[in-house]
Motif scaffolding. Structure first.
Motif, mmCIF file in Angstrom:
data_model
loop_
_atom_site.group_PDB
_atom_site.id
_atom_site.type_symbol
_atom_site.label_atom_id
_atom_site.label_comp_id
_atom_site.label_asym_id
_atom_site.label_seq_id
_atom_site.Cartn_x
_atom_site.Cartn_y
_atom_site.Cartn_z
ATOM 1 N N SER A 268 -65.036 151.227 -3.599
ATOM 2 C CA SER A 268 -64.210 150.363 -4.450
ATOM 3 C C SER A 268 -64.887 149.020 -4.712
ATOM 4 O O SER A 268 -64.880 148.515 -5.847
ATOM 5 C CB SER A 268 -62.848 150.128 -3.783
ATOM 6 O OG SER A 268 -62.145 151.346 -3.654
ATOM 7 N N VAL A 269 -65.466 148.432 -3.659
ATOM 8 C CA VAL A 269 -66.126 147.133 -3.814
ATOM 9 C C VAL A 269 -67.282 147.234 -4.811
ATOM 10 O O VAL A 269 -67.435 146.400 -5.706
ATOM 11 C CB VAL A 269 -66.644 146.622 -2.444
ATOM 12 C CG1 VAL A 269 -67.572 145.433 -2.644
ATOM 13 C CG2 VAL A 269 -65.471 146.242 -1.556
ATOM 14 N N ILE A 270 -68.085 148.270 -4.669
ATOM 15 C CA ILE A 270 -69.232 148.456 -5.565
ATOM 16 C C ILE A 270 -68.765 148.715 -6.988
ATOM 17 O O ILE A 270 -69.262 148.129 -7.960
ATOM 18 C CB ILE A 270 -70.121 149.621 -5.074
ATOM 19 C CG1 ILE A 270 -70.757 149.266 -3.727
ATOM 20 C CG2 ILE A 270 -71.211 149.942 -6.108
ATOM 21 C CD1 ILE A 270 -71.454 150.425 -3.049
ATOM 22 N N GLN A 271 -67.784 149.584 -7.122
ATOM 23 C CA GLN A 271 -67.298 149.983 -8.443
ATOM 24 C C GLN A 271 -66.709 148.788 -9.200
ATOM 25 O O GLN A 271 -66.906 148.646 -10.411
ATOM 26 C CB GLN A 271 -66.256 151.089 -8.276
ATOM 27 C CG GLN A 271 -65.794 151.734 -9.570
ATOM 28 C CD GLN A 271 -64.734 152.778 -9.303
ATOM 29 O OE1 GLN A 271 -63.776 152.529 -8.577
ATOM 30 N NE2 GLN A 271 -64.915 153.963 -9.895
ATOM 31 N N GLU A 272 -66.007 147.920 -8.477
ATOM 32 C CA GLU A 272 -65.283 146.839 -9.134
ATOM 33 C C GLU A 272 -66.093 145.551 -9.271
ATOM 34 O O GLU A 272 -65.807 144.726 -10.144
ATOM 35 C CB GLU A 272 -63.994 146.536 -8.348
ATOM 36 C CG GLU A 272 -63.016 147.709 -8.347
ATOM 37 C CD GLU A 272 -61.863 147.485 -7.385
ATOM 38 O OE1 GLU A 272 -61.748 146.352 -6.853
ATOM 39 O OE2 GLU A 272 -61.093 148.440 -7.152
ATOM 40 N N ASN A 273 -67.122 145.375 -8.415
ATOM 41 C CA ASN A 273 -67.774 144.069 -8.374
ATOM 42 C C ASN A 273 -69.285 144.065 -8.606
ATOM 43 O O ASN A 273 -69.864 142.987 -8.813
ATOM 44 C CB ASN A 273 -67.502 143.389 -7.021
ATOM 45 C CG ASN A 273 -66.017 143.222 -6.766
ATOM 46 O OD1 ASN A 273 -65.360 142.397 -7.388
ATOM 47 N ND2 ASN A 273 -65.487 144.013 -5.835
ATOM 48 N N SER A 274 -69.910 145.198 -8.581
ATOM 49 C CA SER A 274 -71.370 145.217 -8.682
ATOM 50 C C SER A 274 -71.847 144.705 -10.031
ATOM 51 O O SER A 274 -71.325 145.082 -11.082
ATOM 52 C CB SER A 274 -71.896 146.644 -8.474
ATOM 53 O OG SER A 274 -73.282 146.691 -8.706
ATOM 54 N N LEU A 275 -72.851 143.809 -9.978
ATOM 55 C CA LEU A 275 -73.448 143.304 -11.201
ATOM 56 C C LEU A 275 -74.151 144.437 -11.945
ATOM 57 O O LEU A 275 -74.165 144.492 -13.170
ATOM 58 C CB LEU A 275 -74.449 142.190 -10.866
ATOM 59 C CG LEU A 275 -75.159 141.532 -12.057
ATOM 60 C CD1 LEU A 275 -74.148 140.848 -12.963
ATOM 61 C CD2 LEU A 275 -76.217 140.554 -11.565
ATOM 62 N N THR A 276 -74.734 145.361 -11.160
ATOM 63 C CA THR A 276 -75.365 146.543 -11.742
ATOM 64 C C THR A 276 -74.291 147.570 -12.046
ATOM 65 O O THR A 276 -73.427 147.842 -11.209
ATOM 66 C CB THR A 276 -76.383 147.154 -10.763
ATOM 67 O OG1 THR A 276 -77.352 146.171 -10.413
ATOM 68 C CG2 THR A 276 -77.060 148.370 -11.377
#
Length: 499
Positions: free
Chosen positions: A80-88
């Motif tokens: 969830s963190v990666i999906q919602e916040n990743s710049l990439t």
């Protein structure tokens, strides 16, 4: 049909079928593993299917069990963190695939791998009737794409690729860091297309560059011949891999040679990277009696399953088995069973050493996890993983069988001292020219031998090894290695047969 001439010498032109130890790039089956795509799994590759897939209920339980594990809350949170916040930009399917691959990587087991839809399709093709590639079984050994064995008659075999060759580049691009399947996908390609492999070979001072022309690789796995020694007739059955039709082909071949009133049988699994357990099982059940198991399979809990045949009596003729360092997985099951349970001699050199079995677990969307679930043991309970099966009669081929392709960038001459000179000296000796020494020092006797070779073959008589001389030496050595009269291992197997 006749057994095709075996080319074990490492001098030839390369062509890899990446798969077996992975798949058929070779072993995923670069043999022990698989065919071009299954390579990571080396011999284990096709063994994967040997015990059948998990039932649908077991598959569902497996997947549901993952979802209910509280330890996976961190995985969900990370997702969830990666999906919602990743710049990439994060692709959902890639995140999931990466998580699965990451879990499998922690096992440090080269035979446990994730196969996406495309890879799974190629894996299925590798156990079918044919596929396109270079024809070599590969595996992942110490994080390097390693050839288990080239497929018989393939571009890889003709190019001289050898067991334990390590592929470090494909078309100039490093494969370091790639998993086996991704590396195999780079090696594999359409019939007629070219691929250049950079290969590190044990004993060679510099990497070798080999250009291959991909081809259609038919998966014909059984070849027969009849040989006569001291007036006695012996049948020879060569098995090049264990695919879905091998046991039926073998049964037909056995009937064929037995109809010739043979007095002995040689089963040749040299360079055979392995394959389906079911096929080697059906072959062994024609030779091993019901008195003891021909193989034992042990699961992660230590529970053992023993496999027996139904026959009461052995064949009424002697049998020997031929193996070498390219014999892996299912081939090793056959060699060990024929020796320990059948009492037959195994002739050749120590085998590859793959003693685990993988099973495919479908993930519901066409992708699959191939997971190591079992180890297999010999009839006497020995685990040969990373050890190999020792022959009862050890025989190596002539030294020139193990030489490397000649690559002349600078003319080799008097007082040079390197691996290239050593390689050529061994070849000259194999061709009947006495170089004086074979340690890599270019002395006067070596110069005389080179000059004599050049004179005999209408070359410029300089006593130095230029490109033309090197190519001619290599061409003749390949012919020698392919000549069945020079096959020491086969000669010994026939000798042992009738002792």
């Amino acid at each position: 049909m006749n057994v095709q001439a075996r080319y074990v010498a490492i001098i030839a032109v390369l062509a890899v079928l990446i798969g077996a130890a992975g798949s058929y790039v070779g072993i995923q089956y670069f043999g022990t593993a698989t065919s071009e795509e299954s390579n990571q799994t080396a011999n284990a590759t096709k063994d994967t299917e040997n015990f059948g897939d998990l039932s649908k209920d077991d598959q569902q339980s497996f997947i549901e069990g993952l979802a209910g594990d509280t330890d996976l809350e961190k995985v969900e949170q990370a997702y969830s963190v990666i999906q919602e916040n990743s710049l990439t930009e994060a692709d959902n399917s890639q995140l999931v695939q990466g998580a699965i691959e990451g879990m499998l990587d922690t096992l440090e087991d080269p035979y446990s791998v994730y196969m996406d839809k495309e890879t799974m399709k190629q894996f299925d093709e590798s156990i079918g009737s044919s596929f396109q590639g270079i024809g070599a079984e590969v595996s992942m050994v110490n994080d390097k794409v390693t050839i288990v064995a080239p497929i018989k008659g393939s571009p890889a075999e003709e190019a001289g690729l050898k067991p334990n060759d390590q592929i470090i580049e494909v078309d100039g691009e490093s494969v370091e860091g790639l998993d086996l399947y991704d590396a195999v996908l780079k090696i594999r390609g359409d019939k007629g297309s070219k691929v250049t492999l950079t290969v590190e070979r044990p004993g060679a001072s510099e990497p070798l560059e080999v250009e291959l022309i991909r081809d259609e690789i038919p998966i014909e796995t059984v070849y027969t011949d009849i040989k006569t020694i001291d007036g006695k007739k012996a049948g020879v059955i060569e098995i090049t891999s264990f695919s879905e039709k091998t046991s039926k082909e073998f049964e037909k071949a056995l009937q064929e040679v037995e109809s010739e009133n043979i007095e002995g049988l040689v089963i040749d699994v040299r360079g055979n990277p392995g394959g389906l357990f079911t096929d080697v099982q059906e072959i062994l059940e024609q030779f091993i009696t019901d008195e003891q198991p021909y193989v034992v399979v042990e699961d992660s809990e230590g529970e053992k399953s023993r496999y027996f045949s139904d026959i009461k009596e052995k064949k009424d003729y002697p049998i020997t088995v031929l193996q070498d360092e390219g014999s892996a997985s299912a081939s090793e099951i056959l060699s060990a069973a024929m020796n320990e349970a059948g009492g037959y001699d195994v002739v050749g050199t120590k085998s590859f050493g793959k003693g685990t079995v993988q099973q495919t677990i479908p993930m519901g969307d066409g992708s699959t996890i191939k997971l190591t679930l079992y180890k297999w043991l010999t009839p006497e309970g020995n685990w040969i993983h990373e050890e190999g099966v020792e022959p009862t009669v050890k025989v190596e081929q002539p030294e020139y069988f193990y030489t490397n392709p000649i690559e002349i960038e600078e003319t080799l001459k008097l007082d040079d001292n390197n691996e290239q000179v050593k390689n050529v000296q061994q070849m000259l000796k194999g061709l009947g020219y006495e170089p004086g020494r074979t340690d890599g020092y270019f002395n006067k006797k070596t110069k005389t031998a080179v000059a004599s070779f050049q004179s005999d073959h209408s070359l410029n008589e300089t006593g130095e090894i230029d490109k033309d001389t090197g190519e001619r030496i290599q061409e003749l050595i390949v012919e020698e290695a392919r000549d069945e009269d020079n096959d020491r291992q086969m000669d010994k197997a026939l000798e042992v047969l009738f002792e």
